[in-house]
Design an enzyme around this catalytic site. Structure first.
Site, short mmCIF file in Angstrom:
data_model
loop_
_atom_site.label_atom_id
_atom_site.label_comp_id
_atom_site.label_asym_id
_atom_site.label_seq_id
_atom_site.Cartn_x
_atom_site.Cartn_y
_atom_site.Cartn_z
N CYS A 1 0.79 -1.23 0.00
CA CYS A 1 0.00 0.00 0.00
C CYS A 1 0.82 1.28 0.00
O CYS A 1 0.52 2.22 -0.75
CB CYS A 1 -0.97 0.00 1.17
SG CYS A 1 -0.18 0.00 2.81
N HIS B 1 -2.13 1.15 6.82
CA HIS B 1 -2.56 1.13 5.42
C HIS B 1 -2.65 2.57 4.92
O HIS B 1 -3.01 3.48 5.68
CB HIS B 1 -3.91 0.44 5.28
CG HIS B 1 -4.43 0.39 3.89
ND1 HIS B 1 -3.70 -0.13 2.84
CD2 HIS B 1 -5.60 0.82 3.33
CE1 HIS B 1 -4.39 -0.04 1.72
NE2 HIS B 1 -5.55 0.54 2.00
N ASP C 1 -7.90 4.12 -3.26
CA ASP C 1 -7.31 3.02 -2.49
C ASP C 1 -6.69 2.03 -3.48
O ASP C 1 -7.23 0.96 -3.72
CB ASP C 1 -8.40 2.36 -1.64
CG ASP C 1 -7.84 1.33 -0.66
OD1 ASP C 1 -6.61 1.25 -0.51
OD2 ASP C 1 -8.65 0.61 -0.05
#
Length: 313
Positions: free
Chosen positions: A83, A120, A140
């Site tokens: 991420c 994250h 995302d």
């Protein structure tokens, strides 16, 4: 962006990005104006082109987040990342194109009630239309099984692709008699499998991760990145994790277990790999090509893993 922003590390080094090389890497040839339509196209292209992977940790190397290192790895060598790497380079690309970009940190839950550290990375993005419409977006791109498109930053907003649906939900958490925090949770609902809904509640919705609107900068992500890449309890330290979403299908490698999920109906095929098969599956399925030394090291890492029980299709 002001000179002060650059000097104090509040921006994303968009000026250092080889934009043409990045766009070629993700296969985007469309419009580059900072609109919501362009954002959707870039988000989808990035998720489909750049895999999720933690192989540097498995191979015993650090995971740098500076833009030159990310360009070398994700663009020039056509590797993937997790991420922090995905969000960092995507932020640079969006900033370069004139989007308003703010980093956020999220706590991965996956249905658990236990409070976990914020490890994250997601992005809050403003487009050219935002001053007129007020619409802001959550991007995302580095979750592994990421939504293909951004989601509007609004309570109940969502997106659906194939058999997967995602939505954002807002809640207020009381921290004392006078203090409260605004929290946002990204939830996912997938297609039922054999009549059963997979998820965290009776409707099949699973809490993926939860974040607050507090801005995070590149230096904050360096701290989270260090934790997930070195802490002995981090899942990324214990085994390889590789994921890639394609049209209608999601591929994943958890240790030596290869899982193929058809998004339309949620059906899965599970296979346990022999260690020597690992490098070839990385190349053929995930588009990750390792040199001979790294391929041998990756196979050896699979050999050291505890063997999973025999899986059935």
């Amino acid at each position: 962006m002001t000179e002060h922003d650059v000097e104090t590390g509040r921006r994303w080094d968009g000026g250092l990005l080889d934009l043409d090389a990045y766009l070629a890497r993700i296969g985007h040839t469309g419009d580059l104006s900072p609109t919501a339509e362009t954002l959707r196209a870039l988000h989808r292209a990035h998720v489909l082109a750049v895999p999720f992977e933690n192989l540097e940790i498995v191979l015993g190397r650090p995971v740098p987040l500076d833009l030159p290192a990310l360009q070398d790895k994700l663009v020039r060598r056509a590797r993937g990342g997790y991420c922090f790497e995905h969000a960092r380079i995507f932020a640079a690309a969006l900033e370069r194109l004139g989007f308003g970009v703010t980093g956020l940190s999220s706590r991965v839950g996956m249905g658990s009630d236990r409070l976990r550290p914020a490890t994250h990375a997601v992005l809050r993005v403003e487009t050219a239309e935002t001053p007129d419409t007020g619409r802001v977006w959550i991007c995302d791109v580095g979750f592994g099984s990421s939504p293909l498109e951004p989601i509007e930053f609004a309570d109940g907003a969502g997106t659906t692709d194939g058999g997967r649906s995602f939505r954002l939900e807002r809640r207020t958490v009381r921290l004392g008699t006078t203090l409260a925090a605004e929290e946002w949770t990204l939830r996912e609902r997938r297609a039922p499998v054999d009549g059963d809904l997979r998820g965290g509640d009776g409707d099949g919705w699973l809490d993926l991760h939860t974040f607050t609107p507090n801005p995070q900068y590149a230096v904050d992500w360096v701290v989270g990145n260090h934790h997930v890449s070195t802490h002995p309890r981090s899942p990324f330290v214990r085994r390889p994790v590789v994921q890639r979403t394609g049209p209608g299908v999601h591929q994943a490698l958890y240790g030596a277990t290869w899982v193929t999920t058809v998004l339309a109906d949620g059906s899965r095929r599970v296979r346990e790999l022999e260690p020597h098969e690992g490098p070839k599956v990385l190349e053929d399925v995930f588009g990750i090509v390792l040199d001979a030394d790294d391929a041998a090291a990756f196979a050896a890492a699979l050999e050291r893993l505890p063997r999973a029980p025999e899986a059935k299709d």
